[in-house]
Enzyme design. Sequence first.
Site, PDB file in Angstrom:
ATOM      1  N   TYR A 238       6.334   4.430 -25.623  1.00  0.00           N
ATOM      2  CA  TYR A 238       5.246   3.586 -25.120  1.00  0.00           C
ATOM      3  C   TYR A 238       4.631   2.735 -26.232  1.00  0.00           C
ATOM      4  O   TYR A 238       3.924   1.769 -25.965  1.00  0.00           O
ATOM      5  CB  TYR A 238       4.149   4.429 -24.448  1.00  0.00           C
ATOM      6  CG  TYR A 238       4.587   5.095 -23.155  1.00  0.00           C
ATOM      7  CD1 TYR A 238       5.820   4.816 -22.596  1.00  0.00           C
ATOM      8  CD2 TYR A 238       3.758   5.990 -22.507  1.00  0.00           C
ATOM      9  CE1 TYR A 238       6.226   5.431 -21.420  1.00  0.00           C
ATOM     10  CE2 TYR A 238       4.158   6.607 -21.329  1.00  0.00           C
ATOM     11  CZ  TYR A 238       5.392   6.325 -20.795  1.00  0.00           C
ATOM     12  OH  TYR A 238       5.791   6.932 -19.634  1.00  0.00           O
TER      13      TYR A 238
ATOM     14  N   LYS B   4      15.228  16.086 -25.292  1.00  0.00           N
ATOM     15  CA  LYS B   4      16.557  15.706 -24.800  1.00  0.00           C
ATOM     16  C   LYS B   4      17.474  15.683 -26.020  1.00  0.00           C
ATOM     17  O   LYS B   4      18.121  14.670 -26.344  1.00  0.00           O
ATOM     18  CB  LYS B   4      16.464  14.342 -24.098  1.00  0.00           C
ATOM     19  CG  LYS B   4      17.711  13.914 -23.372  1.00  0.00           C
ATOM     20  CD  LYS B   4      18.020  14.735 -22.131  1.00  0.00           C
ATOM     21  CE  LYS B   4      19.335  14.294 -21.508  1.00  0.00           C
ATOM     22  NZ  LYS B   4      19.839  15.214 -20.484  1.00  0.00           N
TER      23      LYS B   4
ATOM     24  N   ASP C 167      15.682  17.542 -18.413  1.00  0.00           N
ATOM     25  CA  ASP C 167      16.205  17.558 -17.041  1.00  0.00           C
ATOM     26  C   ASP C 167      16.100  18.967 -16.441  1.00  0.00           C
ATOM     27  O   ASP C 167      15.722  19.137 -15.271  1.00  0.00           O
ATOM     28  CB  ASP C 167      17.643  17.013 -16.972  1.00  0.00           C
ATOM     29  CG  ASP C 167      18.486  17.366 -18.181  1.00  0.00           C
ATOM     30  OD1 ASP C 167      17.944  17.941 -19.145  1.00  0.00           O
ATOM     31  OD2 ASP C 167      19.699  17.083 -18.174  1.00  0.00           O
TER      32      ASP C 167
ATOM     33  N   ASP D  12       4.364  12.376 -19.717  1.00  0.00           N
ATOM     34  CA  ASP D  12       3.782  11.540 -18.665  1.00  0.00           C
ATOM     35  C   ASP D  12       4.384  11.932 -17.317  1.00  0.00           C
ATOM     36  O   ASP D  12       3.679  12.169 -16.329  1.00  0.00           O
ATOM     37  CB  ASP D  12       4.091  10.068 -18.992  1.00  0.00           C
ATOM     38  CG  ASP D  12       3.330   9.107 -18.107  1.00  0.00           C
ATOM     39  OD1 ASP D  12       2.459   9.562 -17.338  1.00  0.00           O
ATOM     40  OD2 ASP D  12       3.603   7.891 -18.169  1.00  0.00           O
TER      41      ASP D  12
ATOM     42  N   ASP E 142       2.726  14.897 -14.203  1.00  0.00           N
ATOM     43  CA  ASP E 142       2.471  14.552 -12.805  1.00  0.00           C
ATOM     44  C   ASP E 142       3.195  15.533 -11.880  1.00  0.00           C
ATOM     45  O   ASP E 142       2.672  15.933 -10.841  1.00  0.00           O
ATOM     46  CB  ASP E 142       2.931  13.123 -12.500  1.00  0.00           C
ATOM     47  CG  ASP E 142       1.809  12.125 -12.707  1.00  0.00           C
ATOM     48  OD1 ASP E 142       0.914  12.411 -13.530  1.00  0.00           O
ATOM     49  OD2 ASP E 142       1.812  11.061 -12.057  1.00  0.00           O
TER      50      ASP E 142
END
Length: 355
Positions: free
Chosen positions: A142, A189, A221, A245, A249
Site C-alpha cells: 500500500y 506467502k 491461502d 487488511d 475483514d
Amino acid sequence: MNYRIALLRGDGIGPEIVDSACQVLDKVGQKYGHTFSYTPYLMGGCAIDATGEPLPQETVDGCLASDSVLLGAVGGPKWDTLPGHLRPEKGLLGIRAALGLYTNIRPARLYPSLAAESPLRADISAKGVDLVMFRELIGGIYFGERGRTDDGKTAYDTEKYSAFEIERIAHAAFRSARLRRKKVTSIDKANVLESSRLWRETVHKVAQDYPDVVCEDMLVDNAAMQLVKNPAQFDVIVTSNIFGDILSDEASQVTGSIGLLPSASIGDSTRGLFEPIHGSAPDIAGTGKANPIATILSAAMMLRYSFSLEEEARCIEQAVDGVLEAGYRTGDILGASKAIPLNCTEMTEKILERI
Ligand code: NAD
C-alpha cells in the site's frame, strides 16, 4: 487527570457513533475521576468539502498535539469519483503515516449471546472465536512504488519490507500474546514472495526473545481457509498490511457483525488512532440505525493502549457484554431475535446505564 482527545468524526454515520463514544468516555470519567477534552478536526469527505483536501495540515497538527485520536469513518458516494490523491481514504493512509502508527490491532471475538448471528456452522462457532490480529499498517504494497507504463497498459505496485519494519510489529504481537493464550501465528506467502521470506526469517528471530510463546507460520491461502474452518485455533495473528487488511475483514465476519468490532492503531508513543473497523455506512447515515458499539469499544481500547486505564477499559467492555446478554440489539445484529431494535441513541443509553 485530563486527557486531550482529537476527534475525527468523518462522514456518514461517523459523527453519530463518535458522539456516542464520547458520552461513554465521559460517563467512565465521572465514575473513575478522569476528564476528557475533545477537539474536533476535519478528515475525509467533510474535509474535502470544507478545504479541498482530505487531510488538512491543521488536522495532522491537532492530532500530533493530542494525547490520542478517536475516528468515526470516512468516505461515501459523493466523493467516489474524485482522483486517487483527493479521495477520503487518502486522509486515512496519511494520518496513519503522519502519526507513525505501524501496528493495527483488531480483536475479533464471538459473543456467546450472538453466536446465532455468526455465519459459521454451530459446531464450529461453539468452540468460540477470540483472536487478535496485528496488521502492519504503514509499509508493504500500500506504500510501495506504484505506477503505469507510458502506454498505460501495464500497471505495478511494489511489496517491500525491511527487517526493522517486521521486527517492531512482531515484538508488539509477541508482547500481546504473553498477556493472552501465548500463541502467535505469523501469516505470509513465503513459498512465493521474497518479502515474505524475510518476514518469516525475521519473525523467527524475534520469537527467540519470547520462549514462552508458541510461534507458528501459516501461508495466507491456508489462513483464509483456517479462519472459517477452525478459527478457535488462533490467538494472536501477525501479518503484513495487505494480508491483514483482507484477513481481518474475514475474521470480523465470523463474529457476526461488522458493527461490533473495534480497532487500535499504535506506534512507538502512547498516542494512537482508535476507530471501528466498519466504514461510513452511507446507506444508513442520518437514520439513527448505526450501531455505536464498535466505536464505543474502540474508545475502550484507547483507555487501555493510550492511557493505561485497564480497569476503565474493562468497565466499558463489561457494560457492552451485559447489554448484549440482556438481549438489547441494534438492527444490524437483530438476526433471528424477536427484540425490538434500538437506535444508536437508545443503545448508547443502555450502555451508559450499565456503566
Ligand atoms: P461499510 O462498513 O460502511 O458498510 C457495509 C455495510 O455494513 C452497510 O450495509 C452498512 O449499513 C453496514 N454497517 C457498517 N457499519 C455499521 C454500523 N455501525 N451499524 C450498523 N450497520 C453498519 O462499508 P462500505 O459500504 O463498503 O463503505 C462505505 C464507505 O465507507 C465507502 O466510502 C468506503 O470507502 C468507506 N470506508 C471507510 C472506512 C474507514 O473510514 N476506516 C473503512 C471502510 C470503508
